[in-house]
Design a protein around this motif. Structure first.
Motif, PDB file in Angstrom:
ATOM      1  N   UNK A  72       0.806  -1.218   0.000  1.00  0.00           N
ATOM      2  CA  UNK A  72       0.000   0.000   0.000  1.00  0.00           C
ATOM      3  C   UNK A  72       0.843   1.274   0.000  1.00  0.00           C
ATOM      4  N   UNK A  73       2.105   1.153  -0.305  1.00  0.00           N
ATOM      5  CA  UNK A  73       2.959   2.295  -0.538  1.00  0.00           C
ATOM      6  C   UNK A  73       3.239   2.371  -2.038  1.00  0.00           C
ATOM      7  N   UNK A  74       3.545   3.579  -2.548  1.00  0.00           N
ATOM      8  CA  UNK A  74       3.874   3.675  -3.973  1.00  0.00           C
ATOM      9  C   UNK A  74       5.068   2.785  -4.328  1.00  0.00           C
ATOM     10  N   UNK A  75       4.922   2.000  -5.348  1.00  0.00           N
ATOM     11  CA  UNK A  75       5.975   1.079  -5.754  1.00  0.00           C
ATOM     12  C   UNK A  75       6.082  -0.155  -4.883  1.00  0.00           C
ATOM     13  N   UNK A  76       5.062  -0.430  -4.081  1.00  0.00           N
ATOM     14  CA  UNK A  76       5.114  -1.545  -3.133  1.00  0.00           C
ATOM     15  C   UNK A  76       4.557  -2.841  -3.663  1.00  0.00           C
ATOM     16  N   UNK A  77       4.379  -2.945  -4.970  1.00  0.00           N
ATOM     17  CA  UNK A  77       3.853  -4.175  -5.574  1.00  0.00           C
ATOM     18  C   UNK A  77       4.967  -5.208  -5.679  1.00  0.00           C
ATOM     19  N   UNK A  78       4.683  -6.421  -5.207  1.00  0.00           N
ATOM     20  CA  UNK A  78       5.669  -7.491  -5.269  1.00  0.00           C
ATOM     21  C   UNK A  78       5.014  -8.728  -5.851  1.00  0.00           C
TER      22      UNK A  78
END
Length: 126
Positions: free
Chosen positions: A70-76
Motif C-alpha cells: 500500500x505504498x507507492x511502488x510496493x507491488x511485489x
C-alpha cells in the motif's frame, strides 16, 4: 459442546489443490453431523512434508503470488519456485486461506492449521 479432533496429512507427492480442499473442509467442520455455518466447530489439521507438494501442469513455472504494501511502488510478485525455496509452508497456508469463507471465523480456523516442511512435528503421533 465442540469436540475437536486431530487430523494428519502427508503432503509428499500430493496435488496442492486437492489436498487443500480436504483440509479446508476439516477446518470448517463440514464433515461433522452438528455443523453450523455460524459456529467454528472445525478440527485441528497437521500437514507434514510441505516441501514435496506437487502442482499440475505448468503452474510450477507460471503461477505467481502477488502482494502490495500500500505504498507507492510496493507491488511485489513471487513465483511458486521462489516461494517454495523461501518458505514452502506458505503454499499450503495461502491455498487453504483462499478456500475458507471470508468472514470473522477465518483467522481462528487458520490458527488450527499446522504446516511443517519436514516429516517431524510436535503434535503427537501420525
Amino acid at each position: 459442546m465442540i469436540t475437536r479432533q486431530w487430523h494428519y496429512f502427508d503432503a509428499k507427492d500430493q496435488i496442492l489443490g486437492r489436498l487443500c480442499t480436504k483440509i479446508s473442509v476439516l477446518l470448517i467442520g463440514k464433515n461433522k453431523v452438528d455443523f453450523a455455518p455460524n459456529l467454528d466447530g472445525g478440527d485441528y489439521v497437521v500437514v507434514t512434508n510441505s516441501d514435496y507438494v506437487k502442482l499440475t501442469g505448468k503452474k510450477e513455472l507460471n503461477k505467481l503470488y502477488y502482494s502490495h504494501s500500500n505504498y507507492p511502488g510496493g507491488f511485489k510478485q513471487i513465483s511458486v519456485h521462489e516461494q517454495r525455496a523461501k518458505d514452502s509452508r506458505r503454499l499450503i497456508i495461502h491455498a487453504v486461506s483462499k478456500m475458507l469463507p471470508k468472514n470473522k471465523l477465518r483467522a481462528g480456523r487458520l490458527q488450527r492449521l499446522k504446516v511443517f516442511p519436514g516429516s517431524e512435528h510436535p503434535y503427537g503421533k501420525k
